[in-house]
Scaffold this motif. Structure first.
Motif, PDB file in Angstrom:
ATOM      1  N   MET A 236      10.053 -11.948   6.141  1.00  0.00           N
ATOM      2  CA  MET A 236       9.333 -11.784   7.404  1.00  0.00           C
ATOM      3  C   MET A 236       7.941 -12.399   7.237  1.00  0.00           C
ATOM      4  O   MET A 236       7.172 -11.960   6.376  1.00  0.00           O
ATOM      5  N   GLN A 255      12.216  -6.525  13.307  1.00  0.00           N
ATOM      6  CA  GLN A 255      12.682  -7.839  13.773  1.00  0.00           C
ATOM      7  C   GLN A 255      14.193  -7.991  13.654  1.00  0.00           C
ATOM      8  O   GLN A 255      14.738  -9.078  13.812  1.00  0.00           O
ATOM      9  N   GLU A 277      13.165  -1.776   7.633  1.00  0.00           N
ATOM     10  CA  GLU A 277      13.175  -1.458   9.053  1.00  0.00           C
ATOM     11  C   GLU A 277      13.821  -0.098   9.262  1.00  0.00           C
ATOM     12  O   GLU A 277      14.866   0.198   8.676  1.00  0.00           O
TER      13      GLU A 277
END
Length: 290
Positions: A236, A255, A277
């Motif tokens: 990322m 994302q 995440e």
């Protein structure tokens, strides 16, 4: 201070993983050295070593898929499920057909429940199983879920009453190849144990990238931490503003890069953090910038 990063070692036979760490501490000139995923002394091949800040990656790298090149001997069981243990029983394997071997291998492929070897580093009531076993205690180890992604027999050799099988195995973290050898032998009614093991891969790090102890003594090559993370985990890239947020432990919107660790990088390519995440946001697991 040495650079933070990974060293991909081709571990020699007869060395413990801790022996390799001790040698790397001297070669890298720092006490802050660790390893991802233990290899038994008999085994050779890929051992991922972390230096300085990269030691914080090791627990995450240890959870990745691993590849092995192994030899299994049918007809002999041992106390350790490998060639280093005492022989417990022998039986003729001369009658075992290749079709039976392949059926046995197929039954040990995919998600399985596996009982670790008696002589293993698993803790039982706070003490390593191998310590209890070597003290003569019968250790009761519970079966654990593991995944054998691939188990392929590449050669069959017959030696009197014994049969030797060469195999390639790709598996999840926590899988014991010794236990696969034992369980295959049990299923075939002959007993079996592991006589050779070479780890060919840990996550993205393959044998081709590994260096021997002798090569590292001449040139201690350390894979920079940013490169190590970029090759092992999804990436990322964030803006300057978000980089400041990550450096202070702040969260960013997810994302959709999936489960597991993600490498977070600043606009100049500096590794900022390892993150994951969760619930629509990205939270840091380990921050690497000051």
């Amino acid at each position: 201070m040495p650079p933070s990063g990974l060293v991909i070692v081709d571990k020699p036979a007869g060395w413990t993983s801790h022996d390799v760490v001790g040698k790397m501490r001297r070669l890298a000139g720092t006490r802050k050295v660790g390893h991802a995923g233990t290899l038994d002394p008999m085994a050779t091949g890929v051992l991922v070593i972390g230096v300085e800040k990269a030691t914080r990656l090791l627990g995450h790298l240890a959870l990745t898929q691993k590849g092995y090149d192994a030899t299994i001997r049918l007809g002999v069981t041992t106390s350790t499920d490998d060639a280093e243990g005492e022989i417990l029983s022998t039986a003729s394997a001369a009658h075992v057909a290749e079709d039976a071997v392949r059926a046995g291998v197929a039954a040990l492929t995919g998600p399985i429940m596996q009982i670790p070897p008696q002589v293993s580093a698993i803790k039982v009531n706070g003490e390593r199983a191998y310590k209890r076993a070597r003290a003569g205690e019968e250790v009761e180890l519970k079966a654990r879920p593991v995944t054998v992604h691939a188990f392929e027999i590449t050669a069959v050799r017959r030696d009197g009453d014994a049969v030797e099988l060469d195999a390639l195995v790709t598996c999840s973290s926590g899988t014991y190849i010794r236990s696969l050898a034992r369980d295959l032998g049990t299923a075939l009614g002959t007993g079996g144990h592991l006589t050779r093991l070479r780890r060919t891969r840990v996550g993205p790090y393959e044998l081709a990238a590994a260096r021997t102890i002798e090569q590292l003594a001449e040139d201690c090559v350390i894979l920079p931490i940013a490169e190590a993370v970029a090759s092992a985990f999804p990436r990322m890239d964030v803006s300057e503003r978000d980089a400041g947020l990550v450096a202070h432990g702040g969260r960013l919107p997810a994302q959709g890069l999936g489960p597991g660790p993600i490498g977070v990088f600043a606009p100049d390519g500096t590794l900022l953090a390892l993150a994951e995440e969760h619930g629509g946001s990205t939270r840091s697991l380990a921050v690497f910038v000051p």
